[in-house]
Design an enzyme around this catalytic site. Structure first.
Site, PDB file in Angstrom:
ATOM      1  N   ALA A  33     -43.205  86.981 -33.678  1.00 35.24           N
ATOM      2  CA  ALA A  33     -44.117  87.598 -34.643  1.00 35.24           C
ATOM      3  C   ALA A  33     -45.566  87.531 -34.166  1.00 35.24           C
ATOM      4  O   ALA A  33     -46.342  88.469 -34.362  1.00 35.24           O
ATOM      5  CB  ALA A  33     -43.982  86.901 -35.994  1.00 35.24           C
TER       6      ALA A  33
ATOM      7  N   LYS B 263     -29.264  80.969 -29.678  1.00 35.19           N
ATOM      8  CA  LYS B 263     -30.445  80.784 -28.824  1.00 35.19           C
ATOM      9  C   LYS B 263     -31.421  79.791 -29.450  1.00 35.19           C
ATOM     10  O   LYS B 263     -32.153  79.096 -28.742  1.00 35.19           O
ATOM     11  CB  LYS B 263     -31.118  82.127 -28.521  1.00 35.19           C
ATOM     12  CG  LYS B 263     -31.535  82.944 -29.749  1.00 35.19           C
ATOM     13  CD  LYS B 263     -32.971  82.747 -30.131  1.00 35.19           C
ATOM     14  CE  LYS B 263     -33.336  83.558 -31.359  1.00 35.19           C
ATOM     15  NZ  LYS B 263     -34.743  83.454 -31.715  1.00 35.19           N
TER      16      LYS B 263
ATOM     17  N   ARG C  93     -40.762  78.006 -32.386  1.00 33.63           N
ATOM     18  CA  ARG C  93     -40.762  76.837 -33.270  1.00 33.63           C
ATOM     19  C   ARG C  93     -39.561  75.933 -32.995  1.00 33.63           C
ATOM     20  O   ARG C  93     -39.635  74.725 -33.202  1.00 33.63           O
ATOM     21  CB  ARG C  93     -40.800  77.280 -34.725  1.00 33.63           C
ATOM     22  CG  ARG C  93     -39.623  78.084 -35.195  1.00 33.63           C
ATOM     23  CD  ARG C  93     -39.849  78.706 -36.545  1.00 33.63           C
ATOM     24  NE  ARG C  93     -40.851  79.755 -36.512  1.00 33.63           N
ATOM     25  CZ  ARG C  93     -41.144  80.544 -37.531  1.00 33.63           C
ATOM     26  NH1 ARG C  93     -40.508  80.397 -38.684  1.00 33.63           N
ATOM     27  NH2 ARG C  93     -42.062  81.480 -37.430  1.00 33.63           N
ATOM     28  N   ASN C  94     -38.451  76.508 -32.516  1.00 33.66           N
ATOM     29  CA  ASN C  94     -37.285  75.678 -32.196  1.00 33.66           C
ATOM     30  C   ASN C  94     -37.542  74.817 -30.959  1.00 33.66           C
ATOM     31  O   ASN C  94     -37.181  73.642 -30.932  1.00 33.66           O
ATOM     32  CB  ASN C  94     -36.051  76.564 -31.998  1.00 33.66           C
ATOM     33  CG  ASN C  94     -35.557  77.134 -33.311  1.00 33.66           C
ATOM     34  OD1 ASN C  94     -34.881  76.471 -34.080  1.00 33.66           O
ATOM     35  ND2 ASN C  94     -35.919  78.387 -33.585  1.00 33.66           N
TER      36      ASN C  94
ATOM     37  N   ASP D  94     -33.596  87.308 -25.476  1.00 40.34           N
ATOM     38  CA  ASP D  94     -33.964  86.515 -26.652  1.00 40.34           C
ATOM     39  C   ASP D  94     -33.826  85.026 -26.360  1.00 40.34           C
ATOM     40  O   ASP D  94     -34.641  84.207 -26.803  1.00 40.34           O
ATOM     41  CB  ASP D  94     -33.080  86.911 -27.836  1.00 40.34           C
ATOM     42  CG  ASP D  94     -33.728  86.617 -29.178  1.00 40.34           C
ATOM     43  OD1 ASP D  94     -34.906  86.195 -29.203  1.00 40.34           O
ATOM     44  OD2 ASP D  94     -33.066  86.810 -30.214  1.00 40.34           O
TER      45      ASP D  94
END
Length: 331
Positions: free
Chosen positions: A143, A194, A258-259, A247
């Protein structure tokens, strides 16, 4: 699907905001549902999301905001869900309007807890949406980079090629390239997995493993994705395409992931709860790894990286010990 099709977004986070920005590039008039009344009120006053991607300005006259889930469903034909998977059931608690005649699109890269269903299956089995009226937005597209208008690629999956093409056309703009696919199961599961592997990459980064090891981890991760999706939904697919490998790569390596950030904190010694509190954002992979492990009890696919992440996050096994054991599994 035609020029009069009313498009809605459900969710008020960064990915929902990014999708809204893309659609507005093509002058799509939007219906937009946000659960938080204060957020939508501030949005209308400021002309931008007060909490996420705050630099992205919107023409408020072209957006109709809703806080009533039934009203927005009634007023819309194509509904894009872009909220964390863990909150999806809660968001739909008050829904009484049927979704069966709507084109339901998942921009959620997660699994619905308890039911252990990918989003498409959840809407099909629980809300009776026909499978050819379910779409998936996937691909390597953070994003934050959409906000900066950096060139990105999206894959729109749907069994109905006309619906897929319609949405792909609405999302294509000078900085977004689109392609279509009929692999709604593979693209959804790959998008879920992923995030798990990005947590693994973050844990290894936190433990100070280097780039050489990370490359081996990621190459083994794409093999793990292929083994799983080919077992769950065996069709011909190119696992090297952007919806799968692309991805995976961006989620494992990007500063915006964030992961990976969550995993790095775990690798550095943070507890799960502390890492979650400090991030202020949802790491979908935390919920996904438990769901995938439970789903895989049926399929019994060899998934050593998934098992390692599960053991660290849920069995509280030392990251140092678990990753040391994992290194013996990778080739």
């Amino acid at each position: 699907m035609n020029a009069s099709t009313k498009i809605a977004i459900i969710g008020g986070g960064s990915w929902a905001t990014a999708i809204a920005k893309i659609l507005r590039e093509n002058n799509v008039e939007l219906n937009w549902y946000m659960r938080n009344v204060d957020t939508s009120s501030q949005f209308k006053k400021l002309g931008h999301n007060p909490r996420y991607l705050t630099d992205v300005d919107f023409d408020i006259s072209k957006i109709k905001f809703y806080n009533n889930i039934n009203q927005i469903v009634e007023d819309s034909d194509l509904i894009i869900f872009a909220i964390p998977s863990a909150f999806l059931k809660n968001a739909l608690l008050k829904l009484t309007v049927s979704l069966k005649d709507k084109f339901i699109v998942s921009a959620i890269k997660g699994i619905v807890p308890d039911e252990n269903m990918i989003i498409g299956d959840f809407f099909h089995h629980i809300y009776k949406v026909p499978t050819d009226s379910i779409g998936v937005i996937s691909g390597p597209c953070h994003a934050e980079e959409v906000a900066m208008e950096r060139l990105s690629y999206l894959t729109i999956s749907c069994l109905d090629s006309i619906k897929a093409k319609f949405l792909a056309d609405k999302l294509e703009c000078p900085y977004i390239m689109t392609t279509t696919s009929d692999d709604i199961y593979g693209t959804e599961y790959a998008a879920v997995l992923k995030n798990v592997f990005a947590i693994a990459a973050g844990i290894c980064h936190g433990l100070r493993y280097g780039d050489n090891f990370q490359s081996v981890l990621i190459s083994n991760s794409i093999q793990e994705i292929k083994r799983f999706v080919d077992t769950v939904h065996p069709i011909t697919r190119d696992i090297k395409s952007s919806a799968y490998l692309g991805d995976l790569l961006v989620t494992c390596y990007s500063q915006f992931s964030r992961n990976r950030t969550f995993g790095t904190m775990i690798g550095k010694g943070y507890s799960v709860k502390t890492a979650q509190l400090e991030m202020h954002m949802i790491a979908e992979g935390y919920y996904a790894v438990k769901c995938i492990k439970e789903i895989n009890e049926k399929y019994k696919v060899h998934m050593p990286i998934t098992e390692a992440v599960y053991n660290i996050l849920y069995e509280r096994i030392s990251p140092t010990m678990e990753i040391t054991l994992l290194t013996e599994e990778l080739r």
